[in-house]
Design a protein around this motif. Structure first.
Motif, PDB file in Angstrom:
ATOM      1  N   MET A  80       0.837  -1.197   0.000  1.00 57.32           N
ATOM      2  CA  MET A  80       0.000   0.000   0.000  1.00 57.32           C
ATOM      3  C   MET A  80       0.872   1.246   0.000  1.00 57.32           C
ATOM      4  O   MET A  80       0.427   2.324  -0.382  1.00 57.32           O
ATOM      5  CB  MET A  80      -0.898  -0.020   1.242  1.00 57.32           C
ATOM      6  CG  MET A  80      -2.302   0.426   1.003  1.00 57.32           C
ATOM      7  SD  MET A  80      -3.046  -0.412  -0.388  1.00 57.32           S
ATOM      8  CE  MET A  80      -4.597   0.418  -0.431  1.00 57.32           C
ATOM      9  N   ASN A 123     -13.991   2.654   5.883  1.00 60.96           N
ATOM     10  CA  ASN A 123     -14.173   3.382   4.623  1.00 60.96           C
ATOM     11  C   ASN A 123     -15.131   2.654   3.690  1.00 60.96           C
ATOM     12  O   ASN A 123     -14.749   2.250   2.597  1.00 60.96           O
ATOM     13  CB  ASN A 123     -12.829   3.610   3.933  1.00 60.96           C
ATOM     14  CG  ASN A 123     -12.065   2.317   3.705  1.00 60.96           C
ATOM     15  OD1 ASN A 123     -12.468   1.268   4.192  1.00 60.96           O
ATOM     16  ND2 ASN A 123     -10.996   2.376   2.958  1.00 60.96           N
TER      17      ASN A 123
ATOM     18  N   GLY B 213      -9.391   7.375   1.468  1.00 62.05           N
ATOM     19  CA  GLY B 213      -9.778   6.062   1.976  1.00 62.05           C
ATOM     20  C   GLY B 213     -10.539   5.234   0.954  1.00 62.05           C
ATOM     21  O   GLY B 213     -10.427   4.006   0.936  1.00 62.05           O
ATOM     22  N   LEU B 214     -11.310   5.877   0.106  1.00 58.15           N
ATOM     23  CA  LEU B 214     -12.060   5.132  -0.911  1.00 58.15           C
ATOM     24  C   LEU B 214     -11.114   4.557  -1.951  1.00 58.15           C
ATOM     25  O   LEU B 214     -11.327   3.452  -2.452  1.00 58.15           O
ATOM     26  CB  LEU B 214     -13.088   6.043  -1.580  1.00 58.15           C
ATOM     27  CG  LEU B 214     -14.189   6.590  -0.676  1.00 58.15           C
ATOM     28  CD1 LEU B 214     -15.198   7.386  -1.478  1.00 58.15           C
ATOM     29  CD2 LEU B 214     -14.884   5.468   0.061  1.00 58.15           C
ATOM     30  N   GLU B 216      -7.892   3.787  -1.383  1.00 56.36           N
ATOM     31  CA  GLU B 216      -7.128   2.722  -0.740  1.00 56.36           C
ATOM     32  C   GLU B 216      -7.994   1.487  -0.541  1.00 56.36           C
ATOM     33  O   GLU B 216      -7.542   0.370  -0.757  1.00 56.36           O
ATOM     34  CB  GLU B 216      -6.579   3.210   0.610  1.00 56.36           C
ATOM     35  CG  GLU B 216      -5.536   4.301   0.461  1.00 56.36           C
ATOM     36  CD  GLU B 216      -4.787   4.570   1.744  1.00 56.36           C
ATOM     37  OE1 GLU B 216      -5.308   4.223   2.818  1.00 56.36           O
ATOM     38  OE2 GLU B 216      -3.674   5.137   1.672  1.00 56.36           O
ATOM     39  N   GLY B 217      -9.240   1.715  -0.138  1.00 55.35           N
ATOM     40  CA  GLY B 217     -10.135   0.586   0.070  1.00 55.35           C
ATOM     41  C   GLY B 217     -10.314  -0.217  -1.197  1.00 55.35           C
ATOM     42  O   GLY B 217     -10.328  -1.450  -1.175  1.00 55.35           O
ATOM     43  N   SER B 218     -10.421   0.482  -2.302  1.00 52.52           N
ATOM     44  CA  SER B 218     -10.610  -0.195  -3.580  1.00 52.52           C
ATOM     45  C   SER B 218      -9.337  -0.925  -4.002  1.00 52.52           C
ATOM     46  O   SER B 218      -9.375  -2.095  -4.385  1.00 52.52           O
ATOM     47  CB  SER B 218     -11.018   0.826  -4.639  1.00 52.52           C
ATOM     48  OG  SER B 218     -10.991   0.249  -5.909  1.00 52.52           O
ATOM     49  N   LEU B 219      -8.200  -0.243  -3.890  1.00 56.52           N
ATOM     50  CA  LEU B 219      -6.928  -0.877  -4.272  1.00 56.52           C
ATOM     51  C   LEU B 219      -6.666  -2.105  -3.416  1.00 56.52           C
ATOM     52  O   LEU B 219      -6.179  -3.125  -3.900  1.00 56.52           O
ATOM     53  CB  LEU B 219      -5.781   0.130  -4.120  1.00 56.52           C
ATOM     54  CG  LEU B 219      -5.770   1.280  -5.114  1.00 56.52           C
ATOM     55  CD1 LEU B 219      -4.761   2.331  -4.689  1.00 56.52           C
ATOM     56  CD2 LEU B 219      -5.448   0.782  -6.518  1.00 56.52           C
ATOM     57  N   THR B 228     -10.043   1.463  -9.999  1.00 48.50           N
ATOM     58  CA  THR B 228     -10.366   2.276  -8.836  1.00 48.50           C
ATOM     59  C   THR B 228     -10.892   3.635  -9.254  1.00 48.50           C
ATOM     60  O   THR B 228     -11.916   4.109  -8.750  1.00 48.50           O
ATOM     61  CB  THR B 228      -9.117   2.434  -7.956  1.00 48.50           C
ATOM     62  OG1 THR B 228      -8.728   1.147  -7.500  1.00 48.50           O
ATOM     63  CG2 THR B 228      -9.386   3.338  -6.776  1.00 48.50           C
ATOM     64  N   ASN B 232     -14.626   3.882  -8.481  1.00 45.79           N
ATOM     65  CA  ASN B 232     -14.758   4.320  -7.092  1.00 45.79           C
ATOM     66  C   ASN B 232     -14.252   5.728  -6.833  1.00 45.79           C
ATOM     67  O   ASN B 232     -14.186   6.138  -5.688  1.00 45.79           O
ATOM     68  CB  ASN B 232     -14.019   3.330  -6.178  1.00 45.79           C
ATOM     69  CG  ASN B 232     -14.759   3.126  -4.880  1.00 45.79           C
ATOM     70  OD1 ASN B 232     -15.969   3.252  -4.833  1.00 45.79           O
ATOM     71  ND2 ASN B 232     -14.036   2.838  -3.826  1.00 45.79           N
TER      72      ASN B 232
END
Lengths: 279, 341
Positions: A80, A123, B213-214, B216-219, B228, B232
């Motif tokens: 990440m 999230n 956050g959206l 990162e959440g998708s990735l 993404t 998203n």
């Protein structure tokens, strides 16, 4: 040995559609080995020579005071940190099931599908509960409605959320309480059937009852998943982890079974932190 | 320390004086706006509305402009449009009249409304396509380096270029160098380029407003970067992008300078769809509302008969721009209530 590097980019799609037989890895499935890892944000070194081996199908907790690098390490495990400019691994390696995840040619998309993540701040996507859970599957190319329905129910059940939301699957995920939202995010991560789930302080924004539910969930999930959890709550580490690593100023001070760390730590710093003398 | 009474009084007076200055400045704006709207509303209303059903002057909205003929016949004053005048002459063979002709002051403004709509739609499609793409690149893909800083400076500068310069640029590049002549497509590119900085800036802001956050959440679920963005990020940024872009439309629709050399005809008999072959559509000049207002207000001799079309066109124009702005506001409110994080 599994080699993600050799897989074509569309592998994740075929994998989800028809679970292809993955060659049996030499190491245990879901096991993570970190060797002499150094990590830098620009000139600032955040992780110093971290080595540890995270066992499969167990809960491993990273504890330590703020800024000790535990979240950075967690985010290294699904790459990440790639998203952050100037952040880079400056030495050492991370192997998941024997595969160096930072090797050139590794498909980071496939890696992230295998290594799911739950974030500190829940999230949920601004979509319905159903669409939140289905998101990962649809991304992976699953279009069969029945498959998605099944996976959504299974994931929500695994995340202990099904009973609470079964009647309102198609309302926005934002309508849920904080704890439910976090479990929705866990369900969403489970839906793509990862092997490893990373949790970055998943309960930091939750009240004690919601926290208890998530912790109970973590204990159940370890039967099928390798879980790595970052927490600043030592009681939480004590309650739900099997192994604990204590980090301080970017170094891994001690890594051992949780019971050992909490009852008889090997290092003075660990003991001082656990007993609340600093941190 | 407490100030002496005299000083405290002075401070109070000064403060009151300054507040009044601000207040007057504010009321001045209100007065100006009221005057402009009332003036155009009342004078334009005389052209656009009628006292008999259907109360709207439909010919004004649906007919092309015509020349107005004014003459005296048997002691009665006649004001006839071109077509009416010819019919009248047919009914009165052999009658010689000394008619004054006033250009564009009869008939309506329908081709101008159509032309403006075509210009707006085409340039917005162009600008949205280029603008959103580059905004996605700038905010999602590019790393901040010297080149990107240069691009941002370029965008800022582009926003500051006066519209007449855009007009000349479009004239030089599209009309002459590319040989497109005065045409819709030259107008689209000129207007599109002009509104581009606004769209890029607005799109970037809307994209940035989507929480990290959206992404990162998708990735983290194994979505690629493009998946993404497409699934998203962009859907949540789109209402904001469109809202700001519609305000851009209002600006594009209102500009005269960029189109006067590139796309606008003062008068054209055929409607835009009356073309010999399909490709001619793009390479034809059109009439446009702002340019028509400019022509009827400054290019023809002014008299009491020209006021009607001037104010009528301004009224319709103002109404259309307000309609566009209103749409944008409604869109924004609706998307705000739907998307909140």
């Amino acid at each position: 040995m599994v080699s993600v590097a050799e897989m074509p980019e569309s592998t994740s799609q075929t994998l989800v559609n028809q679970p292809a037989p993955r060659p049996e890895p030499q190491t245990e499935r879901g096991m993570i080995e970190i060797e002499h890892l150094n990590f830098k944000y620009g000139a600032h070194q955040v992780l110093h020579d971290v080595s540890l081996s995270i066992p499969a199908r167990a809960v491993t907790a990273f504890i330590g005071p703020s800024g000790c690098g535990k979240t950075t390490l967690l985010r290294c495990l699904n790459r990440m940190n790639d998203l952050i400019d100037a952040a880079q691994i400056s030495g050492g390696s991370i192997r998941i099931e024997g595969l160096d995840i930072n090797a050139p040619g590794v498909d980071v998309v496939d890696l992230r599908r295998r290594v799911g993540m739950v974030f500190q701040k829940s999230n949920p996507f601004p979509k319905s509960i159903y669409d939140n859970v289905a998101y990962g599957l649809r991304i992976a190319g699953v279009t069969r409605r029945s498959l998605i329905d099944e996976a959504v129910e299974k994931s929500l059940r695994s995340a202990a959320l099904w009973e609470e939301v079964r009647d309102r699957l198609h309302v926005s995920g934002y309508g849920l309480s904080g704890g439910q939202q976090q479990r929705l995010c866990i369900a969403r991560a489970l839906a793509v059937e990862p092997e490893i789930i990373l949790m970055d302080e998943p309960c930091s924004a939750l009240d004690p009852i919601a926290t208890a539910k998530v912790e109970e969930l973590i204990r159940q999930l370890k039967q099928n998943y390798t879980i790595v959890i970052v927490t600043h709550n030592m009681q939480q580490a004590g309650r739900c982890s099997d192994y604990t690593g204590f980090f301080y100023l970017g170094r891994l001070i001690e890594f051992d079974a949780t019971a050992k760390i909490f009852s008889n730590p090997g290092q003075r710093q660990t003991e001082e932190y656990i007993t609340g003398r600093f941190g | 320390m407490i100030a002496a009474p005299a000083k405290a009084r002075r401070v109070r007076l000064l403060q009151a004086g300054i507040f009044w200055l601000f207040r007057i400045a504010t009321y001045f704006i209100l007065a100006c706006a009221t005057y402009i709207f009332l003036d155009i509303g009342i004078k334009g209303g005389r052209t656009v509305f009628t006292t008999t059903p259907p109360f709207i002057n439909l010919p004004f909205l649906t007919e092309p402009p015509q020349t107005l003929y004014v003459f005296d016949h048997e002691g009665k004053k006649q004001t006839l449009s071109d077509r009416q005048f010819r019919a009248w002459k047919g009914e009165h063979p052999g009658v010689e009249v000394d008619a004054t002709s006033i250009a564009y002051s009869a008939g309506g403004i329908w081709p101008c409304i159509v032309g403006t709509a075509l210009l707006v739609v085409g340039s917005m499609i162009l600008a949205l396509g280029i603008g959103i793409s580059s905004a996605i690149y700038l905010s999602e893909y590019s790393r901040n380096g010297p080149l990107i800083r240069l691009v941002r400076v370029a965008i800022l500068n582009l926003a500051g270029v006066p519209s007449i310069v855009f007009g000349l640029f479009g004239f030089g590049l599209f009309v002459i160098f590319f040989g497109w002549n005065v045409s819709l497509i030259a107008g689209w590119f000129t207007l599109g380029l002009m509104v581009l900085p606004a769209i890029i800036t607005a799109s970037e802001e809307s994209l940035r407003a989507v929480p990290q956050g959206l992404r990162e959440g998708s990735l983290a679920l194994g979505a690629s970067k493009w998946q993404t963005i497409r699934k998203n990020v962009l859907p949540y940024a789109m209402p904001g992008i469109l809202t700001s872009s519609i305000l851009g439309i209002a600006r594009v629709a209102g500009e005269t300078a960029p189109i006067m050399f590139t796309a606008a005809y003062a008068m054209k008999d055929e409607m835009p769809w009356q073309v010999a072959k399909f490709t001619d559509f793009f390479f034809q000049g059109v009439m446009a509302l702002p340019y028509h207002i400019y022509v009827v207000s400054s290019k023809i001799p002014q008299n009491e008969y020209t006021e009607g079309v001037q104010y009528g066109a301004a009224f319709v124009f103002l109404f259309l721009v307000m309609l566009i702005a209103l749409t944008s506001i409604i869109l924004r409110e609706r998307s705000r209530s739907r998307l909140s994080w």
